[in-house]
Design an enzyme around this catalytic site. Structure first.
Site, PDB file in Angstrom:
ATOM      1  N   CYS A 135      19.513  20.561  20.727  1.00  0.00           N
ATOM      2  CA  CYS A 135      20.369  19.380  20.646  1.00  0.00           C
ATOM      3  C   CYS A 135      19.868  18.413  19.581  1.00  0.00           C
ATOM      4  O   CYS A 135      18.725  18.512  19.125  1.00  0.00           O
ATOM      5  CB  CYS A 135      20.455  18.682  22.000  1.00  0.00           C
ATOM      6  SG  CYS A 135      18.897  18.047  22.611  1.00  0.00           S
ATOM      7  N   CYS A 136      20.766  17.492  19.205  1.00  0.00           N
ATOM      8  CA  CYS A 136      20.420  16.444  18.249  1.00  0.00           C
ATOM      9  C   CYS A 136      20.026  17.079  16.915  1.00  0.00           C
ATOM     10  O   CYS A 136      20.822  17.803  16.336  1.00  0.00           O
ATOM     11  CB  CYS A 136      19.319  15.581  18.856  1.00  0.00           C
ATOM     12  SG  CYS A 136      19.045  14.024  18.025  1.00  0.00           S
ATOM     13  N   ILE A 137      18.806  16.878  16.444  1.00  0.00           N
ATOM     14  CA  ILE A 137      18.378  17.443  15.158  1.00  0.00           C
ATOM     15  C   ILE A 137      17.806  18.866  15.329  1.00  0.00           C
ATOM     16  O   ILE A 137      17.663  19.595  14.346  1.00  0.00           O
ATOM     17  CB  ILE A 137      17.339  16.504  14.471  1.00  0.00           C
ATOM     18  CG1 ILE A 137      17.033  16.904  13.024  1.00  0.00           C
ATOM     19  CG2 ILE A 137      16.041  16.436  15.252  1.00  0.00           C
ATOM     20  CD1 ILE A 137      18.179  16.755  12.064  1.00  0.00           C
ATOM     21  N   PRO A 139      18.983  21.729  16.191  1.00  0.00           N
ATOM     22  CA  PRO A 139      19.705  22.878  15.622  1.00  0.00           C
ATOM     23  C   PRO A 139      19.255  23.257  14.205  1.00  0.00           C
ATOM     24  O   PRO A 139      19.458  24.407  13.793  1.00  0.00           O
ATOM     25  CB  PRO A 139      21.171  22.418  15.646  1.00  0.00           C
ATOM     26  CG  PRO A 139      21.238  21.508  16.831  1.00  0.00           C
ATOM     27  CD  PRO A 139      19.929  20.760  16.805  1.00  0.00           C
ATOM     28  N   THR A 197      24.426  20.845  20.994  1.00  0.00           N
ATOM     29  CA  THR A 197      25.204  19.625  21.238  1.00  0.00           C
ATOM     30  C   THR A 197      24.563  18.476  20.459  1.00  0.00           C
ATOM     31  O   THR A 197      23.359  18.506  20.158  1.00  0.00           O
ATOM     32  CB  THR A 197      25.293  19.311  22.749  1.00  0.00           C
ATOM     33  OG1 THR A 197      26.249  18.247  22.940  1.00  0.00           O
ATOM     34  CG2 THR A 197      23.969  18.873  23.334  1.00  0.00           C
TER      35      THR A 197
END
Ligand SMILES: *[C@@H]1O[C@H](CO)[C@@H](O)[C@H](O)[C@H]1NC(C)=O
Ligand SMILES: CC(=O)N[C@H]1CO[C@H](CO)[C@@H](O)[C@@H]1O
Length: 224
Positions: A135-137, A139, A197
């Protein structure tokens, strides 16, 4: 069967480590779903320590594993000891620690490398057909470790809700398929068993981020 989930942390605090609310939300949702969780972090110095009042680095030195232990209430192991065969799924919450300590994205951008220990873990779960949630950064780690994967970091056009939209553009340039999703949604790359996400990539309220991470955990456990 109780699902066993490994959670990889990168420190404690949004600007130099794991985003605390994201980690906490992931742990709450995993707990509610009855999953068994073990936390891991690399035993290395942080890239830097940020004074979170001012958003500026200090001269202090801190260790990623010791800082992660704050979130884990002391129960965290050296990432080197993560045995993929002992788990059904992997989660890596966001926060700048991902970009500063699990990789050098914060410094190098698109030319970044993922820390070898972290890359080995991601590729290990992937090769074993076990699902991953990022999630967030975080990925960006999959963008390097699993070339051509499908991910979301939210939206790809900058606005008040999406101040970090240029990350999506950079991920596309790295060869990923980026799919625009709202903070309450996830993208599932079925082939790679990868759930992503946006979390705090969205300028959203903490409860919206919490709920989006709930969807992420639910979808992860369905594949585990
Ligand atoms: C986040 O949203 C609020 C409310 O819409 C807005 O005032 C603020 O400027 C936004 N922050 C960023 C970084 O765009
Ligand atoms: C885990 C990891 O790669 N940590 C890095 C954190 O940042 C410093 C400075 O860039 C690196 O030396 C560490 O290796």
């Amino acid at each position: 069967m109780v699902k066993r989930v490994a959670v990889v942390l990168s420190g404690c605090g949004v600007y130099d480590g794991t985003e605390v609310h994201e980690a906490s939300a992931v742990l709450v949702h995993l707990s509610r779903a009855g999953a068994e969780v073990k936390m891991f972090a690399p035993n290395v110095d942080q890239m830097h320590v940020v004074n979170h009042c001012e958003g500026k680095p200090t001269a202090e030195k801190r260790n990623v594993l010791q800082e992660s232990a704050r979130i884990a209430r002391g129960d965290v192991s050296d990432l080197i000891k993560l045995d993929v065969t002992a788990f059904n799924a992997l989660v890596i919450p966001g926060g700048f620690g991902v970009a500063k300590n699990l990789s050098d994205w914060a410094v190098k951008g698109k030319d970044f490398q993922v820390m070898p220990q972290v890359e080995k873990v991601i590729k290990g779960f992937h090769a074993a057909g076990k699902p991953l949630a990022l999630c967030c950064i975080s990925p960006v780690l999959a963008a390097r470790a699993l070339p051509g994967c499908e991910i979301t970091v939210g939206h790809d056009v900058e606005c008040k809700s999406w101040p970090h939209a240029q990350t999506a553009t950079a991920l596309k340039e790295l060869g990923c398929k980026h799919v625009n999703k709202g903070v309450g949604e996830v993208h599932i790359d079925v082939k790679n068993k990868l759930v992503t996400t946006s979390a705090f990539m969205c300028n959203a309220s903490v409860h919206e981020v919490f709920d989006g991470l709930g969807v992420m955990v639910t979808e992860l456990l369905k594949m585990a």
